[in-house]
Motif scaffolding. Structure first.
Motif, PDB file in Angstrom:
ATOM      1  N   UNK A  52      52.087  46.703  48.056  1.00 55.03           N
ATOM      2  CA  UNK A  52      51.892  45.679  47.024  1.00 55.03           C
ATOM      3  C   UNK A  52      50.897  46.131  45.951  1.00 55.03           C
ATOM      4  N   UNK A  53      49.843  46.814  46.400  1.00 53.26           N
ATOM      5  CA  UNK A  53      48.849  47.302  45.433  1.00 53.26           C
ATOM      6  C   UNK A  53      49.511  48.270  44.450  1.00 53.26           C
ATOM      7  N   UNK A  68      48.765  46.546  53.014  1.00 55.59           N
ATOM      8  CA  UNK A  68      48.564  46.116  51.627  1.00 55.59           C
ATOM      9  C   UNK A  68      49.010  47.144  50.592  1.00 55.59           C
ATOM     10  N   UNK A  95      55.184  49.476  33.825  1.00 59.48           N
ATOM     11  CA  UNK A  95      54.393  50.163  32.798  1.00 59.48           C
ATOM     12  C   UNK A  95      55.267  51.068  31.932  1.00 59.48           C
ATOM     13  N   UNK A 120      47.024  43.331  34.678  1.00 54.56           N
ATOM     14  CA  UNK A 120      47.355  43.589  36.087  1.00 54.56           C
ATOM     15  C   UNK A 120      46.140  43.552  37.022  1.00 54.56           C
ATOM     16  N   UNK A 136      45.300  41.829  45.856  1.00 47.27           N
ATOM     17  CA  UNK A 136      46.073  42.537  46.884  1.00 47.27           C
ATOM     18  C   UNK A 136      45.213  43.485  47.697  1.00 47.27           C
ATOM     19  N   UNK A 137      44.280  44.131  47.021  1.00 44.39           N
ATOM     20  CA  UNK A 137      43.422  45.099  47.714  1.00 44.39           C
ATOM     21  C   UNK A 137      42.443  44.413  48.662  1.00 44.39           C
ATOM     22  N   UNK A 138      41.930  43.245  48.261  1.00 42.21           N
ATOM     23  CA  UNK A 138      40.739  42.719  48.928  1.00 42.21           C
ATOM     24  C   UNK A 138      40.909  41.397  49.656  1.00 42.21           C
ATOM     25  N   UNK A 139      41.875  40.592  49.246  1.00 37.57           N
ATOM     26  CA  UNK A 139      41.970  39.242  49.778  1.00 37.57           C
ATOM     27  C   UNK A 139      42.319  39.246  51.265  1.00 37.57           C
ATOM     28  N   UNK A 140      41.595  38.445  52.050  1.00 40.99           N
ATOM     29  CA  UNK A 140      41.926  38.284  53.463  1.00 40.99           C
ATOM     30  C   UNK A 140      41.401  39.373  54.386  1.00 40.99           C
ATOM     31  N   UNK A 141      40.668  40.332  53.864  1.00 43.28           N
ATOM     32  CA  UNK A 141      40.113  41.384  54.718  1.00 43.28           C
ATOM     33  C   UNK A 141      38.931  40.870  55.549  1.00 43.28           C
ATOM     34  N   UNK A 180      51.789  46.403  41.983  1.00 43.18           N
ATOM     35  CA  UNK A 180      51.040  45.696  40.934  1.00 43.18           C
ATOM     36  C   UNK A 180      50.385  46.650  39.947  1.00 43.18           C
ATOM     37  N   UNK A 181      49.938  47.781  40.445  1.00 42.15           N
ATOM     38  CA  UNK A 181      49.287  48.760  39.558  1.00 42.15           C
ATOM     39  C   UNK A 181      50.280  49.417  38.609  1.00 42.15           C
ATOM     40  N   UNK A 234      45.329  46.256  58.342  1.00 38.30           N
ATOM     41  CA  UNK A 234      45.027  45.427  57.158  1.00 38.30           C
ATOM     42  C   UNK A 234      45.137  46.228  55.864  1.00 38.30           C
ATOM     43  N   UNK A 290      45.535  40.801  39.869  1.00 40.99           N
ATOM     44  CA  UNK A 290      46.470  40.874  40.999  1.00 40.99           C
ATOM     45  C   UNK A 290      46.181  42.073  41.896  1.00 40.99           C
ATOM     46  N   UNK A 291      45.854  43.196  41.286  1.00 42.90           N
ATOM     47  CA  UNK A 291      45.538  44.395  42.069  1.00 42.90           C
ATOM     48  C   UNK A 291      44.336  44.128  42.975  1.00 42.90           C
TER      49      UNK A 291
END
Lengths: 172, 172
Positions: A17-18, A14, A26, B14, B21-26, A21-22, A10, B17-18
């Motif tokens: 993608x993280x 990820x 930039x 940003x 991506x980091x946390x969703x669905x965990x 996005x970060x 998990x 979204x970050x």
């Protein structure tokens, strides 16, 4: 929290993608600035993560499961200074995404058993380590490098925040 | 690096979204576990960021630009323990995304001049601070809380990594 292969995946799946996005899009100062001499920029850190996908994690997994010689090849922590040469950040992010995807596909294909997870390799400094410990470390390595990237970025505004520096121990 | 309004916005826009991506669905353990007594989980930190969007950054900006009384209202660092009550992480992530979007739209609409950026508010602890320092701190606050989230997550595998703990100063 106990090691769990699904929970590990998990996190690992990820990370590309993280990072995208970060960092994607930039201005160079957010990407190329570091924290002073002999420290890494976000760009350097992405290169380091790529080198890990190439040589570190899956190679060591292979030593544990398939090699007669269980000794790990030492990891070159400065490899990215040559390998990232002249690549754009966008190239590095895409490369990391591809490599991670392939490595996670390989990992799935192995259908690791509890027995496999307890198997042993020989770390150059620590001696015997288990496959569980290797996979956990891969996960922690991702997470702590994301933490490092955001700290390096925050550090660029160390002067700009004025007296508020007092509330950010991590920048002191 | 000098403060720059565009570079500041680049980071602020940003963050939703970050976090997604980091946390969703965990699984809950990655989201709800903290680092021990009186520490925050990733779930708590998202709640804290929401509270900041409601009351902290834009409210203080308003004090600087528009209020006669330039004193900032002190920020309640524990507000999210009431406000997040019974909301799912997914609800909090959506709420944060919406609030941040609205705040950045408001910020754009102000067309801040250099003169505005040098204006002063009164911080409860530090006294006089500029709008530039406030906006820089908003940015650093985002970045350091992302760093904190990934550190809290990494800490869940502190035992699982075995001897590798030696290489992760941030977990010691």
């Amino acid at each position: 929290m106990e090691f769990d292969l699904n929970k590990t995946r998990q996190v690992l799946e990820r990370t590309p993608r993280v990072l995208e996005d970060l960092l994607s899009g930039h201005t160079d100062e957010w990407i190329m600035n570091n924290e002073g001499e002999d420290t890494w920029s976000p760009y350097d850190i992405v290169g380091h993560l790529i080198h890990g996908e190439h040589t570190d994690w899956m190679g060591r997994l292979d030593s544990i499961l398939n090699k007669e010689d269980k000794r790990f090849v030492p990891f070159d922590r400065d490899a990215m200074f040559k390998e990232s040469d002249r690549k754009s950040l966008q190239q590095l992010l895409s490369e990391f995404k591809e490599l991670r995807k392939k490595n996670l596909q390989k990992l799935s294909g192995l259908n690791l058993t509890d027995d496999d997870l307890n198997k042993i390799g020989i770390h150059p400094e620590f001696g015997e380590v288990t496959l569980t410990q290797l996979l956990s470390t891969w996960t922690v390595h991702d997470l702590t490098h994301i933490a490092q990237i955001t700290r390096v970025m925050a550090n660029q505004y160390k002067q700009a925040i004025g007296p508020w520096i007092k509330y950010f121990r991590v920048l002191q």
